[in-house]
Write a protein that holds these residues in place. Structure first.
Motif, short mmCIF file in Angstrom:
data_model
loop_
_atom_site.label_atom_id
_atom_site.label_comp_id
_atom_site.label_asym_id
_atom_site.label_seq_id
_atom_site.Cartn_x
_atom_site.Cartn_y
_atom_site.Cartn_z
N ILE A 117 0.89 12.25 0.32
CA ILE A 117 0.48 11.36 -0.78
C ILE A 117 0.96 9.95 -0.50
O ILE A 117 1.74 9.72 0.42
CB ILE A 117 1.06 11.82 -2.13
CG1 ILE A 117 2.59 11.67 -2.14
CG2 ILE A 117 0.65 13.25 -2.47
CD1 ILE A 117 3.24 11.82 -3.50
N SER A 118 0.52 9.02 -1.34
CA SER A 118 1.10 7.68 -1.38
C SER A 118 1.87 7.57 -2.69
O SER A 118 1.51 8.19 -3.69
CB SER A 118 0.01 6.61 -1.34
OG SER A 118 -0.54 6.51 -0.06
N SER A 119 2.91 6.77 -2.68
CA SER A 119 3.70 6.59 -3.89
C SER A 119 3.59 5.15 -4.37
O SER A 119 3.29 4.24 -3.60
CB SER A 119 5.16 6.95 -3.63
OG SER A 119 5.73 6.05 -2.71
N CYS A 120 3.86 4.98 -5.65
CA CYS A 120 3.86 3.65 -6.24
C CYS A 120 4.95 3.60 -7.31
O CYS A 120 4.72 4.03 -8.44
CB CYS A 120 2.50 3.31 -6.83
SG CYS A 120 2.43 1.64 -7.51
N GLU A 121 6.11 3.10 -6.93
CA GLU A 121 7.20 2.97 -7.89
C GLU A 121 7.05 1.72 -8.73
O GLU A 121 7.44 1.69 -9.89
CB GLU A 121 8.56 2.96 -7.17
CG GLU A 121 8.96 4.30 -6.63
CD GLU A 121 10.32 4.26 -5.97
OE1 GLU A 121 11.22 3.53 -6.47
OE2 GLU A 121 10.49 4.95 -4.96
N ASN A 122 6.50 0.66 -8.14
CA ASN A 122 6.35 -0.62 -8.82
C ASN A 122 4.88 -0.78 -9.18
O ASN A 122 4.04 -0.99 -8.30
CB ASN A 122 6.82 -1.74 -7.89
CG ASN A 122 6.68 -3.11 -8.50
OD1 ASN A 122 6.06 -3.28 -9.56
ND2 ASN A 122 7.24 -4.10 -7.83
N LEU A 123 4.56 -0.72 -10.46
CA LEU A 123 3.16 -0.79 -10.88
C LEU A 123 2.50 -2.13 -10.60
O LEU A 123 1.28 -2.23 -10.61
CB LEU A 123 3.03 -0.40 -12.35
CG LEU A 123 3.15 1.10 -12.59
CD1 LEU A 123 3.21 1.42 -14.08
CD2 LEU A 123 2.01 1.86 -11.93
N ASP A 124 3.28 -3.17 -10.28
CA ASP A 124 2.69 -4.43 -9.85
C ASP A 124 1.99 -4.27 -8.51
O ASP A 124 1.16 -5.10 -8.13
CB ASP A 124 3.76 -5.52 -9.73
CG ASP A 124 4.31 -5.95 -11.09
OD1 ASP A 124 3.62 -5.74 -12.12
OD2 ASP A 124 5.43 -6.49 -11.13
N GLU A 125 2.31 -3.21 -7.78
CA GLU A 125 1.72 -2.95 -6.47
C GLU A 125 0.61 -1.90 -6.52
O GLU A 125 0.05 -1.54 -5.48
CB GLU A 125 2.82 -2.49 -5.51
CG GLU A 125 3.90 -3.53 -5.30
CD GLU A 125 5.11 -3.01 -4.53
OE1 GLU A 125 5.13 -1.81 -4.17
OE2 GLU A 125 6.04 -3.80 -4.31
N LEU A 126 0.27 -1.40 -7.70
CA LEU A 126 -0.70 -0.31 -7.81
C LEU A 126 -2.05 -0.67 -7.22
O LEU A 126 -2.67 0.14 -6.53
CB LEU A 126 -0.84 0.14 -9.27
CG LEU A 126 -1.77 1.34 -9.50
CD1 LEU A 126 -1.33 2.56 -8.70
CD2 LEU A 126 -1.83 1.67 -10.99
N GLY A 127 -2.54 -1.86 -7.46
CA GLY A 127 -3.82 -2.28 -6.91
C GLY A 127 -3.84 -2.20 -5.39
O GLY A 127 -4.80 -1.70 -4.79
N ASP A 128 -2.77 -2.69 -4.77
CA ASP A 128 -2.67 -2.64 -3.30
C ASP A 128 -2.60 -1.20 -2.80
O ASP A 128 -3.23 -0.85 -1.81
CB ASP A 128 -1.44 -3.42 -2.82
CG ASP A 128 -1.55 -4.91 -3.06
OD1 ASP A 128 -2.70 -5.43 -3.13
OD2 ASP A 128 -0.50 -5.56 -3.20
N VAL A 129 -1.82 -0.37 -3.49
CA VAL A 129 -1.68 1.03 -3.09
C VAL A 129 -3.03 1.74 -3.20
O VAL A 129 -3.42 2.50 -2.31
CB VAL A 129 -0.60 1.76 -3.92
CG1 VAL A 129 -0.56 3.25 -3.59
CG2 VAL A 129 0.78 1.13 -3.66
N LEU A 130 -3.76 1.48 -4.26
CA LEU A 130 -5.08 2.10 -4.43
C LEU A 130 -6.04 1.66 -3.32
O LEU A 130 -6.84 2.47 -2.84
CB LEU A 130 -5.67 1.77 -5.80
CG LEU A 130 -5.02 2.48 -6.97
CD1 LEU A 130 -5.51 1.90 -8.29
CD2 LEU A 130 -5.30 3.99 -6.91
#
Length: 160
Positions: A117-130
């Motif tokens: 999986i990929s993780s996203c602890e900081n929701l400010d980075e969610l767009g980049d992670v997606l």
């Protein structure tokens, strides 16, 4: 399509639902989004949602999804990776009243290290992670159940 599932425990996960709403508004997320919102009291404004889904509805949404955004629950993560879905896991955190402890950080870290999986602890980075998850190659989930059962069987057989 992106399917968001926040689980069915009696904790809100408003922070995640709001973050996705903001990404839809900004145009960062152009995909169709559907969320199972659980006990969250935030009502998404820019994508469809339902508080709870029955098994059939959940399976249908999971089946349609290209990407699943989930909390750090083991069952939700394993269920999605077993179906070959791209998963972004966001941990529920105690400091936001989302869980009783921060164990989801460790669970997500282990799944991420295993390249499942990929993780996203900081929701400010969610767009980049997606965006990254769309082209990322993940390993296939390999269950250890058979190995554990064989080990238990071998142990028991020593005493026969």
């Amino acid at each position: 399509m992106i399917f968001i599932t926040v689980g069915s425990q009696k904790f809100q996960f408003n922070r995640l639902l709001k973050a996705v709403d903001e990404l839809v508004v900004s145009g960062t997320v152009k995909d169709t989004v559907f969320a199972q919102t659980g006990y969250s009291d935030y009502e998404p404004q820019h994508y469809e949602y339902k508080q709870f889904l029955n098994r059939d509805e959940f399976a249908e949404m999971e089946g349609k999804a290209d990407i699943i955004i989930t909390h750090g629950g083991t069952g939700a993560i394993i269920g999605a990776v077993k179906k070959g879905k791209k998963v972004v896991a966001v941990p529920r955190l105690t400091k936001y009243g989302e869980h009783v402890d921060d164990h989801q950080l460790q669970l997500i870290e282990q799944f991420t290290r295993s390249n499942l999986i990929s993780s996203c602890e900081n929701l400010d980075e969610l767009g980049d992670v997606l965006e990254e998850v769309k082209t990322k190659e993940f390993d296939s989930y390999q269950s250890n159940t058979e190995k554990y059962l064989e080990s238990i069987d071998n142990y028991i057989c020593r005493f026969k």
